[in-house]
Design an enzyme around this catalytic site. Sequence first.
Site, PDB file in Angstrom:
ATOM      1  N   GLU A 158       0.829  -1.212   0.000  1.00 34.01           N
ATOM      2  CA  GLU A 158       0.000   0.000   0.000  1.00 34.01           C
ATOM      3  C   GLU A 158       0.866   1.266   0.000  1.00 34.01           C
ATOM      4  O   GLU A 158       0.696   2.144   0.843  1.00 34.01           O
ATOM      5  CB  GLU A 158      -0.925   0.014   1.211  1.00 34.01           C
ATOM      6  CG  GLU A 158      -1.930  -1.113   1.218  1.00 34.01           C
ATOM      7  CD  GLU A 158      -3.061  -0.897   2.198  1.00 34.01           C
ATOM      8  OE1 GLU A 158      -2.856  -0.194   3.192  1.00 34.01           O
ATOM      9  OE2 GLU A 158      -4.149  -1.431   1.956  1.00 34.01           O
ATOM     10  N   GLU A 164      -6.741  -7.681  -0.651  1.00 32.12           N
ATOM     11  CA  GLU A 164      -7.248  -7.661   0.728  1.00 32.12           C
ATOM     12  C   GLU A 164      -8.741  -7.353   0.713  1.00 32.12           C
ATOM     13  O   GLU A 164      -9.131  -6.187   0.622  1.00 32.12           O
ATOM     14  CB  GLU A 164      -6.505  -6.630   1.593  1.00 32.12           C
ATOM     15  CG  GLU A 164      -5.077  -7.020   1.911  1.00 32.12           C
ATOM     16  CD  GLU A 164      -4.361  -6.023   2.820  1.00 32.12           C
ATOM     17  OE1 GLU A 164      -5.038  -5.286   3.563  1.00 32.12           O
ATOM     18  OE2 GLU A 164      -3.109  -5.984   2.767  1.00 32.12           O
TER      19      GLU A 164
HETATM   20  C1  GAL Z   1      -4.312  -2.677   5.142  1.00 33.65           C
HETATM   21  C2  GAL Z   1      -2.903  -3.232   5.275  1.00 33.65           C
HETATM   22  C3  GAL Z   1      -2.910  -4.507   6.096  1.00 33.65           C
HETATM   23  C4  GAL Z   1      -3.691  -4.299   7.357  1.00 33.65           C
HETATM   24  C5  GAL Z   1      -5.076  -3.795   7.023  1.00 33.65           C
HETATM   25  C6  GAL Z   1      -5.936  -3.514   8.232  1.00 33.65           C
HETATM   26  O1  GAL Z   1      -4.324  -1.387   4.709  1.00 33.65           O
HETATM   27  O2  GAL Z   1      -2.361  -3.498   4.006  1.00 33.65           O
HETATM   28  O3  GAL Z   1      -1.599  -4.890   6.363  1.00 33.65           O
HETATM   29  O4  GAL Z   1      -3.021  -3.380   8.144  1.00 33.65           O
HETATM   30  O5  GAL Z   1      -4.987  -2.604   6.345  1.00 33.65           O
HETATM   31  O6  GAL Z   1      -6.123  -4.663   8.946  1.00 33.65           O
END
Ligand code: GAL
Length: 845
Positions: free
Chosen positions: A185, A254
């Site tokens: 990110e 994600e």
């Molecule tokens: C995303 C990040 C993850 C985790 C998630 C929140 O932005 O890439 O590593 O932090 O947020 O759980």
Amino acid sequence: MGTGPEISRMMLIFFLGLVLGSELIQCSVTYDRKAIVINGRRRILISGSIHYPRSTPDMWEDLVQKAKAGGLDMVDTYVFWNGHEPNPGQYVFEGRYDLVRFIKTVQKAGLYVNLRIGPYICAEWNFGGFPVWLKFVPGISFRTDNEPFKMAMQRFTEKIVTLMKSNNLYASQGGPIVLSQIENEYGQLAKLLGPAGYNYMTWAANMAVGMGTGVPWIMCKEDDAPDPVINTCNGFYCDTFSPNRPYKPTMWTEAWTGWFSQFGGPHSRRPVQDLAFAVARFIKRGGSLVNYYMYHGGTNFGRTAGGPFVTTSYDYDAPIDEYGLVRQPKYDHLKDLHRAIKMCEQALVSADPVVTLSGNYQQVHVFSSGGSCAAFISNYDTESSASVFFNNKNYKLPPRSISILPDCRNVVFNTAKVGAQTSHVRMSPINSVKLMWETYAEDVSSLDDSLTTLTAPGLLEQINVTRDTSDYLWYKTSVNIRSSESFLRGGELPTLIVQSTGPALHVFINGRLSGSVFGTRQQKKFTFTGKVNLHAGKNTIALLSVAVGLPNVGRHFETWNTGILGPVALHGLDEGKWDLSWEKWTYQVGLQGESMNLGSPASFSSVDWLQSSLATQKQQPLTWHKAYFNTPEGDHPLGLDMRGMGKGQMWINGQSIGRYSTAIATGDCESCSYRTNYRPDKCQRGCGKSTQRWYHVPRSWLNPSQNLLVIFEELGGNPSRISLAKRMVTSVCAEVSEVHPTIRNWQNTSYTESENLRTTRAKVRLRCGHFQSISSIKFASYGTPVGTCGSFRQGVCHASTSHHILEKNCIGRQRCSVSISSNNFEQDPCPNMQKRLAVEAVCAP
Ligand code: GAL
């Protein structure tokens, strides 16, 4: 510049077939605009994040098998730099950090791996995955165009890639790794940093590609990712995302299944109807990889939680819960979704959708190519059901839902119709385990010469002193109070004001706790203001500053301060204010108990432990407690109930279970609907209760008997209320309509596209946990039952045989299924009405 396929070809090595003399089947992994292409075949890939250090190696196989049974093709994990390289050049690849073993476990199950090396990982993990020593490399600046940082990052990335290669773990070598990630990110930060950000990002991409892994690299949330690196999406919804080049596939790295928790806050619960809707929406728009973050969240053991204040539990409301049990109905509903998507795979990867609009809020996406046809019908209306006419038929959809038709005729899945069972899981106290406590109090009044101490004028930043070897740093000074001070003769007591950059502080005056203050994740800084009881002559002021996980996200978080930076001042003396900020301060890193390794059975220190009866009544702050217990029988996961305690850390047989805090959750636990977009502050649970009361005790850390449990309590709790509990399914519920067109109703668990898509008779299926069976039927009604699991009631229409039929089919069995038809219930309680069967069954060992 070449076309997409040419670029993919240029960058990736094509190997196909058996390697002579070895059994490894090498795969070619490439991509095109539609999908990742494995051995020449475009794939729709369903993936789930399971972070290896967040469970124990003996849990891995079960977790991975559950992931496979849940319909996953791939497991995704970050690589945890600070776990692997705690000191520069000193590597750890054992125990929970045995990355090779973890990947081989996934390989054995026949699943692929997406290895997200980072090495910046965020992940609510201490310091975002960076080792704290990295902060002290001269001239370093994290995640920007900075030579010392880039050198360290490249060295670690190379270390991991070499380790993977030497174990033949890349698909190009016959292994399971088909994708890997560099950075995490970075897009937003790159924009903030300008050219330095862009240069660093481009360097990182080229550095990674230069490692010649033979599989594609990705960068999540990085719109500028240069070829051949694929940029991917992270979020609660990703259906508006497109990659930065038309020849890259649309991937969602994600898909947040819930959210993490912080001590003092409630838990976020993401309704599965909403998650399934988001995934179906993404797939129908041409998405070809979805990774659930998290599929199993697990536990932040030891001091691995990021912060501050991230809880030890990283449950995340994931389809597999922290303890490794499937969470229902989330797990099964998604499993049904995955089956439905897989039935459409051929059509999805071959065709682009033809979209027709129907009404104001309805759409039909049709993927049709060479004999295969799949359709997704969507109803975006958040209030009303809709009837959509398609292919000469009317399809009825609940509000905000998508129906999947793998043959363009029969609905096998609707995102809002949950046919999966709900299960009630409980932490049940194990009464046979009695804990007999002994206690040892830290000496607060003097400094311990055996610990790192240093003396300096003024206040020092905490991590510069502790290097994060302990959460605790003492700041001690003394003040001489003149006997002429008026407060000593009945005047108002002086006030101590301490400004701290957080996150937690305990103030001791002459060895007695005077007060504690805590920051929050949002507001780390705080001020302690309190009247202090000083006497004439020398008084000690001892401030215990406590780190509760280092930050894992934010611009240059390596420069953020922790601890007491002042000012520190006494107010209300005869001469007014006395600023202590530049006095002589003595620092002590860590606690005496830590230096004596009290958490470990190997500690040979001659500590005088006090018997519990004497000690527990006193409930002193900064106290160590220990007890022994024998391992309870069975294989239920175990948790420690920390009721009655305040805040501190826990160890079992020398292994740190993590930090604990019983801080009460404040928040807005309003009711929750899947019909509007999800955010972590929606659908919150647990307000008014401890954010985390139970702490996972992995069974593999236990001996059959004489397990040593050690607790360090900061505030002063009552250990007699601590107990061990087992996590178990207590009851299961299901509610299914007469004609429930989900694939759950199908007899066959394996299916192919050509399978007959008839809608068969609906069934209720119930399943208790391992080594359990259905002991009674709490509720059963075939008719028009109302209410939800735990509070079902009969409606106007009810078949009197309901209870009996369920008992006959289910009692004494671990799983059972009952068809929903009037024949089966020997009566039709309300002809011409659509009926449902609702059941609640009790599971017992
Ligand atoms: C995303 C990040 C993850 C985790 C998630 C929140 O932005 O890439 O590593 O932090 O947020 O759980």
